[in-house]
Write an enzyme that holds these catalytic residues in place. Structure first.
Site, PDB file in Angstrom:
ATOM      1  CB  VAL A 134      -0.929   0.023   1.231  1.00  0.00           C
ATOM      2  CG1 VAL A 134      -1.790   1.283   1.222  1.00  0.00           C
ATOM      3  CG2 VAL A 134      -1.817  -1.216   1.269  1.00  0.00           C
ATOM      4  CG  ASP A 203      -3.216  -0.371  -7.729  1.00  0.00           C
ATOM      5  OD1 ASP A 203      -2.537  -1.379  -7.512  1.00  0.00           O
ATOM      6  OD2 ASP A 203      -2.902   0.769  -7.317  1.00  0.00           O
ATOM      7  CE  LYS A 207      -1.598   0.299  -4.471  1.00  0.00           C
ATOM      8  NZ  LYS A 207      -1.044   1.389  -5.320  1.00  0.00           N
TER       9      LYS A 207
END
Length: 439
Positions: A134, A203, A207
């Site tokens: 992350v 994406d 995270k």
């Protein structure tokens, strides 16, 4: 000095090669800092003959990551393969089964299997570290798992995808189209040949799901995130936002409400004078709001070989400094068995309001009709502006509305009603507005 920490690395792409180089170049300093040497004893990658600019002599090579885990003499397995299933999943499971600590940069893998992995690791007293998963080089995972223990988080949000932030920055600063900026991002290596995972928000969602679990102690729920990417953002939206005093960013937002947890990823207008609006290019930013600390914004490189390798190395050195028998940090901030069932929040009023852009036929009554549809759905308007770039009769005009706080479903119902009136040209644009308290 304690025995050397022996590590195996699966995946020698940009990050893996950078990690090997840094460990080799700084071996003495790492040994002093950790109280023991860190030694790479095994690696695995697809192409044995590729020149990666690092010395792999004396390191055992495995073509298969699972074979590495099952046969190499290692204490820590570093997974940099990527992907949700296949080699990444199988090799991590094999490492945990064998009693080997795991370090990974794989947010997709953790978003899908993180809770299960946490249970397996905690049963055997193993560590799973994942700082690089992350926000790249920003140490947000360590902060939330360790430094901010005792804080009750109310909200976590931020810019978590460098590709999207780069594209939006270039669109604003250079007046380029989304397509042109995406093509340039691909040329520079910021975007993949198939950029869907980045530009459609997946994406960022992976995270955000991990941060949500760390913040609120709930099980990972990546499938319960409202998801919207940036592919429909036009230069007209960028310019209109600037005129209104905003900048468009792709944000991931998670917050605790009275009815549950809200998770969303979408393009957002933030005030030009806010700190997060100044985060440009491939840089990432994560904001945390809690009862003890208050508000914290962490900004830094979100991708790239060195930034990600730095985070991976930090995870490795944490393991090197740990001692057998010591209490291990729970993988997801609290023991997996104590994670709460995820409860999705009910729809509520969005405090920041909405930006709505409509392209319509220029004829009498359209302006009044739009205002009426908004009122019929209980939407209060902060402003409504009509503009035209054309001088010919019946040419399209743009109408821009900014609402006060209102419900998402009310906005969608109003826009749907407008579509049925027959004067709308193309698809309407709807973007949330966030007005951060201090950032």
């Amino acid at each position: 000095m304690a025995d050397a920490l022996k590590i195996g690395i699966a995946g020698l792409g940009t990050v893996g090669a950078s990690l090997v180089r840094i460990i080799q170049q700084r071996s003495n300093a790492l040994a002093v800092a950790c109280g023991r040497a860190i030694t790479i004893t095994a690696v695995s990658a697809r192409n044995r003959n590729k020149d990666r600019g690092v010395d792999l002599s004396g390191i055992t090579w495995f073509d298969d990551p699972v074979a590495l885990v099952e046969n190499a003499d290692i204490d820590v397995f570093v997974e940099l393969v990527g992907g949700v299933d296949g080699a990444a999943d199988l090799s991590v499971r094999a490492a945990l089964a064998r009693g080997i600590h795991v370090v990974t940069a794989n947010k997709a893998l953790l978003a899908r299997h993180g809770v299960e992995f946490a249970r397996l690791a905690e049963e055997k007293g193993l560590l799973i570290n994942y700082e690089a998963a992350v926000a790249g080089g920003i140490p947000v995972i360590k902060a939330m798992r360790e430094s901010l223990t005792g804080n009750n988080f109310s909200r976590v949000y931020g810019i978590m995808n460098g590709t999207c932030n780069y594209i939006l920055t270039r669109m604003e600063k250079e007046g380029l189209s989304f397509e042109a900026c995406l093509k340039e991002a691909q040329r520079l290596g910021y975007a993949e040949a198939d950029p869907t995972f980045d530009i459609e928000g997946n994406d960022t969602a992976h995270k955000l799901a991990i941060l949500t679990t760390l913040a609120f102690g709930s099980e990972i729920a990546v499938d319960d995130i409202y998801l919207e990417g940036i592919s429909n953002i036009s230069i007209e939206d960028i310019n209109a936002a600037a005129e209104l005093g905003y900048r468009i960013k792709l944000l991931g937002v998670a917050q605790r409400t009275e009815t549950g947890i809200e998770q969303r990823v979408h393009p957002t207008m933030v005030p030009l004078d806010s700190v997060i609006a100044q985060v440009d290019g491939v840089t990432n930013a994560v904001a945390l709001e809690s009862d003890i600390l208050g508000e914290l914004l962490m900004v830094g490189p979100g991708a790239g070989g060195n930034a990600t390798a730095s985070a991976v190395l930090g995870d490795i050195t944490d393991i090197a400094k740990s001692r057998p028998g010591a209490q291990q940090v729970p993988v997801l901030g609290r023991p997996a068995a104590l994670l709460e069932h995820y409860r999705q929040a009910k729809m509520k009023s969005h405090e920041g309001g909405y930006f709505i852009r409509l392209s319509v036929v220029d004829r009498a009554g359209v302006f009044a009709s739009i205002a009426t549809k908004m009122a019929e759905n209980g939407i209060s308007l902060e402003s409504i502006v009509q503009r035209s770039q054309y001088t010919t009769a019946d040419a399209p005009v743009t109408i821009i509305l900014v609402t006060h706080a209102t419900m998402e479903n009310a906005v969608r119902k109003a826009v749907s009603a407008i579509k049925h009136e027959g004067y709308l040209i193309g698809e309407p644009q709807v973007i949330r507005i966030e007005r951060p308290k201090t950032v």
